[in-house]
Design an enzyme around this catalytic site. Structure first.
Site, PDB file in Angstrom:
ATOM      1  N   SER A 502       1.905  23.501  21.799  1.00 29.83           N
ATOM      2  CA  SER A 502       0.978  24.505  20.807  1.00 29.83           C
ATOM      3  C   SER A 502       1.763  24.032  19.408  1.00 29.83           C
ATOM      4  O   SER A 502       1.469  22.851  18.973  1.00 29.83           O
ATOM      5  CB  SER A 502       1.357  25.797  20.928  1.00 29.83           C
ATOM      6  N   ASP A 587      -9.196  25.773  26.346  1.00 27.27           N
ATOM      7  CA  ASP A 587      -8.208  26.296  25.436  1.00 27.27           C
ATOM      8  C   ASP A 587      -8.894  26.923  24.289  1.00 27.27           C
ATOM      9  O   ASP A 587      -9.567  26.440  23.723  1.00 27.27           O
ATOM     10  CB  ASP A 587      -7.263  25.140  24.863  1.00 27.27           C
ATOM     11  N   HIS A 619      -4.666  27.107  27.211  1.00 22.77           N
ATOM     12  CA  HIS A 619      -3.449  26.823  26.438  1.00 22.77           C
ATOM     13  C   HIS A 619      -2.346  26.751  27.098  1.00 22.77           C
ATOM     14  O   HIS A 619      -1.458  27.697  27.144  1.00 22.77           O
ATOM     15  CB  HIS A 619      -3.422  28.032  25.264  1.00 22.77           C
TER      16      HIS A 619
END
Length: 674
Positions: A502, A587, A619
């Protein structure tokens, strides 16, 4: 033959032993104290499912009475709870990582499972309602409230649901700008909402029939402040978190009629968590974390129990925290012990063992009932030691970081290092066993995890000095953390990698584009490469958070040049170091396009990248087989560039998948094959 010091210190632990699902996780007691539940892997795919066993049979150490109550076919269950009558389990599940979570109900007698929110494109708010996802009514059992973006995809309104019939009715429509809602635990009346204003500031509003829109503000912050809803009090007050007019986030009680504030607890760092009585909702403890957990006792009637628990944890050099569960009298605490160099373990703390632990009077530690460790395969082996350290950034801003040392670490020697920035970025790393640092340490790396500016949990200055600093001072903080570690004489400067997910993935991309020769190699997992396309593609239910993103990252029009300047995709031509990218196709936060566009830019510029796509992930990588596949590939990738002092599991491949993994590998150029 002379044995490698690392091999002599600790065995090489297989990737699968680190990254397979835990033996057991998330223990809870049923509200009637008769059953223990937990998550455990089951079936051929070893998916985490909910299991239930009578507590008295659990104590015998056998599987007698053990019952698997969920059977989700593809992805782990991560969040579940009991109904208050102990008759059913509720859990959340999405579809292949798309984060549209539905609420499921399983009857423990019949094991029948029902999807109570079977609406396409609609998700249960996981923290939008009292920082939770379902609140059951204490007297009208099997009814409760939850937050759903069913009426408008951009916000989570409050709905009432009958668990028996499945009947769902709209309870309260919240303002469009609402990002959190607080309801009274007894009446389920909405007491307050936290709204995000156009400038990124927060306002706490309460219902007001005399107001034009039905809501009136009782507290307004600036864009630099942190504000949060915690709990309702009995005398028409609210417990809130607030850094308004303070340097740190404090716990404050605010009177909803007079707006008067009373400071309950404030420290040198932000309030990190609170514990309240599960039934009366009386405040008990407040947690701070400058590097290790530091609890403050608010309810002095809890002092003796707290001191006993704290002494027990200290004797094991462990931090501890509390797991929430639905219980009437708070006689038993479910406690997690957090170690530097071992997986977490779980136990029951009995405040009144004569009642809640019958037949235990002769036991030495009658108050402490061990349940399990989360990973028995790793728990018995020597792991790396984690330490909290402090350093200063180049502009003098104080910072904290964690260093995990390899098992064979000795002062005076130098080791390859991997920098692992956390995601968020409005988040932080904490003390305790974490699988990625321990896996890397077992391979011979030092692991550095700095809480750079923009991190939460410390103070207002550290958080706000990171506003609009992606790729700028937030990035130089990472470089300064590396130089701090190098200055201690323990790091091989020629072998420093960076990897993260991320925002940590963005940092890895920034590392090889904005500072192209600083790191030896990089691994980006679900990291954004273009900040404008990231901002343009957030989920609909993040709409109220968009203003915060503009304040903290930059506005796509007003800060257009800034966002382009720090977007790695526009610097892909500068990449000269080996780069691995891993992405989940589903995601919803960092879309597939974020990885695809930088891979295309690298190819266009004649560069090289090793790219792995998982079509059934979101994700991050939830399926155990994909998780193991990813980290096996990452281990081999790192080992090709990080020197001869690291070790690698035999039989790994960059191109062949772990059996059952859906990885799709693409190689651009030849860098990843060297």
């Amino acid at each position: 033959m002379v044995q490698n010091p690392l091999d002599a210190a600790a065995p090489l632990i297989p990737v699968a032993d680190f990254f397979a699902n835990p033996d057991r996780a998330l223990p809870k007691l049923s509200p009637n104290n008769r059953f223990l539940s937990y998550l455990a892997p089951a079936g051929e795919k070893q998916i985490l499912q909910v299991f239930v066993q009578p507590l008295d049979l659990w104590r015998k150490g056998t599987d007698e009475g053990r019952k698997q109550v969920t059977h989700h076919p593809t992805h782990d269950i991560r969040a579940y709870k009991w109904t208050l009558d102990s008759s059913a389990i509720l859990f959340l599940q999405d579809n292949k990582g798309n984060e549209n979570f539905h609420l499921y109900h399983v009857d423990l007698e019949t094991l029948s499972e029902r999807n109570l929110t079977p609406f396409d494109g609609v998700t249960v708010g996981r923290t939008q309602l009292n920082n939770d996802w379902f609140l059951e009514h204490k007297t009208k059992l099997n009814t409760g409230v939850l937050a759903l973006n069913k009426q408008d995809a951009r916000r989570h309104d409050v709905y009432q649901i009958d668990l028996a019939s499945g009947e769902l009715t709209l309870h309260t429509t919240v303002p469009d700008a609402a990002i959190r809602t607080l309801v009274d635990h007894d009446s389920h009346l909405v007491r307050a909402v936290r709204c995000t204003e156009k400038d990124g500031s927060s306002t706490i509003c309460v219902p007001d029939t005399s107001a034009e829109n039905g809501w009136s503000a009782i507290l307004t912050s600036t864009p630099l402040d942190t504000v949060g809803l915690v709990e309702c009090t009995k005398d028409n007050g609210l417990l809130i978190l607030s850094s308004v007019d303070r340097d740190t986030v404090a716990l404050v009680e605010i009177d909803t009629d007079t707006k008067a504030q009373t400071e309950i607890s404030v420290g040198e760092v932000d309030v990190f968590a609170v514990k309240v009585h599960p039934s009366s909702r009386k405040l008990q403890f407040v947690l701070y974390n400058p590097g290790r957990n530091e609890w403050s006792v608010i309810d002095e009637s809890m002092r003796a129990d707290f001191d006993r628990l704290a002494a027990y944890a200290k004797s094991k050099d462990a931090d501890f925290d509390f797991l929430d569960y639905e219980h009437a009298n708070d006689d038993v605490w479910v406690v997690r012990l957090v170690y530097s160099d071992a997986p977490s373990s779980f136990m029951l703390y009995h405040r009144n063992p004569a009642v809640t632990r019958p037949g235990s009077a002769d036991l030495e530690d009658v108050h402490f009932e061990y349940l399990f460790t989360s990973n028995s395969k790793v728990a018995a082996l020597k792991l790396g030691r984690m330490a909290s350290v402090n350093f200063a950034a180049r502009d003098g801003l104080p910072m904290q970081a964690y260093i995990t040392y390899p098992p064979h670490f000795q002062e005076g020697n130098q080791y390859p290092m991997v920098l692992v920035p956390h995601g968020g970025p409005w988040h932080r790393d904490t003390f305790g066993y974490a699988v990625v640092p321990q896996w890397l340490a077992n391979r011979g790396y030092i692991v550095l995890q700095p809480n750079f500016r923009g991190s939460t949990g410390f103070n207002k200055k550290l958080l706000t000095s990171g506003f609009k600093q992606w790729g700028k001072t937030m990035h130089t903080d990472l470089l300064d953390a590396v130089e701090y570690a190098v200055s201690r004489g323990i790091v091989d400067r020629e072998h420093i990698g960076i990897m993260g997910g991320s925002y940590g993935g963005y940092s890895a991309l920034a590392g090889v584009t904005l500072t192209p020769e600083f790191f030896t190699c990089a691994i980006d997992v679900v990291g954004p490469s273009n900040l404008k396309t990231l901002l343009a593609s957030i989920p609909a239910y993040w709409e109220s958070f968009r203003k915060v993103l503009h304040t903290r990252m930059g506005h796509p029009e007003e800060d257009s040049e800034l966002l382009d300047e720090v977007s790695p995709v526009y610097h892909a031509h500068k990449i000269v170091r080996p780069l691995m990218i891993a992405q989940g196709k589903n995601d919803p936060r960092v879309k597939e396009a974020e990885s695809e566009q930088i891979v295309q830019a690298i190819e266009k510029n004649g560069g090289s990248v090793y790219y792995v796509m998982y079509p059934d992930e979101g994700h991050g990588f939830a399926r155990p087989v994909n998780r193991i596949d990813h980290f096996q590939k990452a281990e081999l990738f790192l080992s090709k560039y990080m020197g001869e002092k690291v070790r690698t599991q035999e039989g790994l491949s960059l191109f062949d998948n772990v059996e059952g993994s859906t990885a799709e590998v693409r190689v651009v150029g030849d860098l990843a094959q060297k």
